[in-house]
Design an enzyme around this catalytic site. Structure first.
Site, PDB file in Angstrom:
ATOM      1  N   GLN A  24      80.753  60.049 -72.535  1.00  0.00           N
ATOM      2  CA  GLN A  24      82.126  59.645 -72.249  1.00  0.00           C
ATOM      3  C   GLN A  24      82.621  58.696 -73.329  1.00  0.00           C
ATOM      4  O   GLN A  24      81.976  57.692 -73.633  1.00  0.00           O
ATOM      5  CB  GLN A  24      82.217  58.978 -70.875  1.00  0.00           C
ATOM      6  CG  GLN A  24      83.629  58.697 -70.433  1.00  0.00           C
ATOM      7  CD  GLN A  24      83.721  58.154 -69.012  1.00  0.00           C
ATOM      8  OE1 GLN A  24      82.706  57.952 -68.345  1.00  0.00           O
ATOM      9  NE2 GLN A  24      84.926  57.932 -68.549  1.00  0.00           N
ATOM     10  N   HIS A  42      87.297  68.026 -68.528  1.00  0.00           N
ATOM     11  CA  HIS A  42      87.546  68.977 -69.604  1.00  0.00           C
ATOM     12  C   HIS A  42      87.574  70.371 -68.975  1.00  0.00           C
ATOM     13  O   HIS A  42      86.595  70.781 -68.348  1.00  0.00           O
ATOM     14  CB  HIS A  42      86.413  68.943 -70.634  1.00  0.00           C
ATOM     15  CG  HIS A  42      86.289  67.642 -71.358  1.00  0.00           C
ATOM     16  ND1 HIS A  42      86.834  67.430 -72.610  1.00  0.00           N
ATOM     17  CD2 HIS A  42      85.675  66.488 -70.999  1.00  0.00           C
ATOM     18  CE1 HIS A  42      86.551  66.204 -72.991  1.00  0.00           C
ATOM     19  NE2 HIS A  42      85.852  65.604 -72.042  1.00  0.00           N
ATOM     20  N   ASN A  95      82.054  64.032 -68.410  1.00  0.00           N
ATOM     21  CA  ASN A  95      81.060  63.145 -68.994  1.00  0.00           C
ATOM     22  C   ASN A  95      81.141  61.803 -68.273  1.00  0.00           C
ATOM     23  O   ASN A  95      82.239  61.295 -68.042  1.00  0.00           O
ATOM     24  CB  ASN A  95      81.328  62.954 -70.488  1.00  0.00           C
ATOM     25  CG  ASN A  95      81.284  64.263 -71.240  1.00  0.00           C
ATOM     26  OD1 ASN A  95      80.453  65.117 -70.987  1.00  0.00           O
ATOM     27  ND2 ASN A  95      82.208  64.437 -72.160  1.00  0.00           N
ATOM     28  N   HIS A 133      88.278  61.823 -66.658  1.00  0.00           N
ATOM     29  CA  HIS A 133      88.949  63.025 -67.142  1.00  0.00           C
ATOM     30  C   HIS A 133      88.005  64.216 -67.063  1.00  0.00           C
ATOM     31  O   HIS A 133      86.807  64.092 -67.215  1.00  0.00           O
ATOM     32  CB  HIS A 133      89.486  62.849 -68.570  1.00  0.00           C
ATOM     33  CG  HIS A 133      88.472  62.464 -69.594  1.00  0.00           C
ATOM     34  ND1 HIS A 133      87.934  61.200 -69.687  1.00  0.00           N
ATOM     35  CD2 HIS A 133      87.908  63.180 -70.590  1.00  0.00           C
ATOM     36  CE1 HIS A 133      87.082  61.153 -70.696  1.00  0.00           C
ATOM     37  NE2 HIS A 133      87.037  62.350 -71.260  1.00  0.00           N
ATOM     38  N   ASP A 186      93.578  69.187 -75.479  1.00  0.00           N
ATOM     39  CA  ASP A 186      92.717  68.288 -76.245  1.00  0.00           C
ATOM     40  C   ASP A 186      93.039  68.445 -77.729  1.00  0.00           C
ATOM     41  O   ASP A 186      93.243  69.564 -78.206  1.00  0.00           O
ATOM     42  CB  ASP A 186      91.243  68.630 -75.977  1.00  0.00           C
ATOM     43  CG  ASP A 186      90.291  67.562 -76.451  1.00  0.00           C
ATOM     44  OD1 ASP A 186      90.279  67.276 -77.671  1.00  0.00           O
ATOM     45  OD2 ASP A 186      89.545  67.025 -75.624  1.00  0.00           O
TER      46      ASP A 186
END
Length: 107
Positions: free
Chosen positions: A92, A100, A85, A98, A30
Site C-alpha cells: 500500500q 484496484h 493492498n 482503495h 489509475d
C-alpha cells in the site's frame, strides 16, 4: 488521518479521469495502469486501510463491491479482479482505502 492524494482527487483539486461517482464512492482510472483497464475505487469516507474497517463500515464495503460489478459490466470486461493492498509491507502506497479493479476486455 493525514491528507492524501486521494483526498485531493475527491475534492477535485487534482484532476482525474472519473469513471463513477456517487454519495459513498468515486472510481477513477489509475495513472499507472497494470492491466488494460485499471480503475481505483475509493470510499469518500476516509479509512486508512482495509484493516481499519469497522463493523459500521460493512454497508460501504458491500457498496464498493457492487460498484466494481457495475463498472465491470458497463465496461464489458471479460475477466477482472479486485486487489486491495494493506499496509506498507503489503504494497500500500496511499493510506486511503482503495480497491484496484483490474480488467480485460473481450477480444
Amino acid at each position: 488521518m493525514s491528507e492524501t492524494i486521494f483526498s485531493k482527487i475527491l475534492r477535485k483539486e487534482i484532476p482525474a479521469k472519473i469513471a463513477h461517482e456517487d454519495e459513498w464512492t468515486m472510481a477513477f482510472h489509475d495513472i499507472n495502469p497494470q492491466a488494460p483497464v485499471h480503475l481505483l475505487i475509493i470510499p469518500k469516507k476516509q479509512i486508512s486501510t482495509l484493516a481499519d474497517v469497522q463493523e459500521e463500515d460493512m454497508p460501504l464495503i458491500i457498496h464498493i463491491h457492487k460498484v466494481a460489478q457495475k463498472l465491470a459490466e458497463a465496461m464489458e470486461l471479460e475477466g477482472w479482479r479486485i486487489v486491495v493492498n494493506v499496509g506498507e509491507k503489503g504494497g500500500q502506497e496511499v493510506f486511503h482505502l482503495h480497491y484496484h479493479l483490474l480488467g480485460w476486455t473481450k477480444e
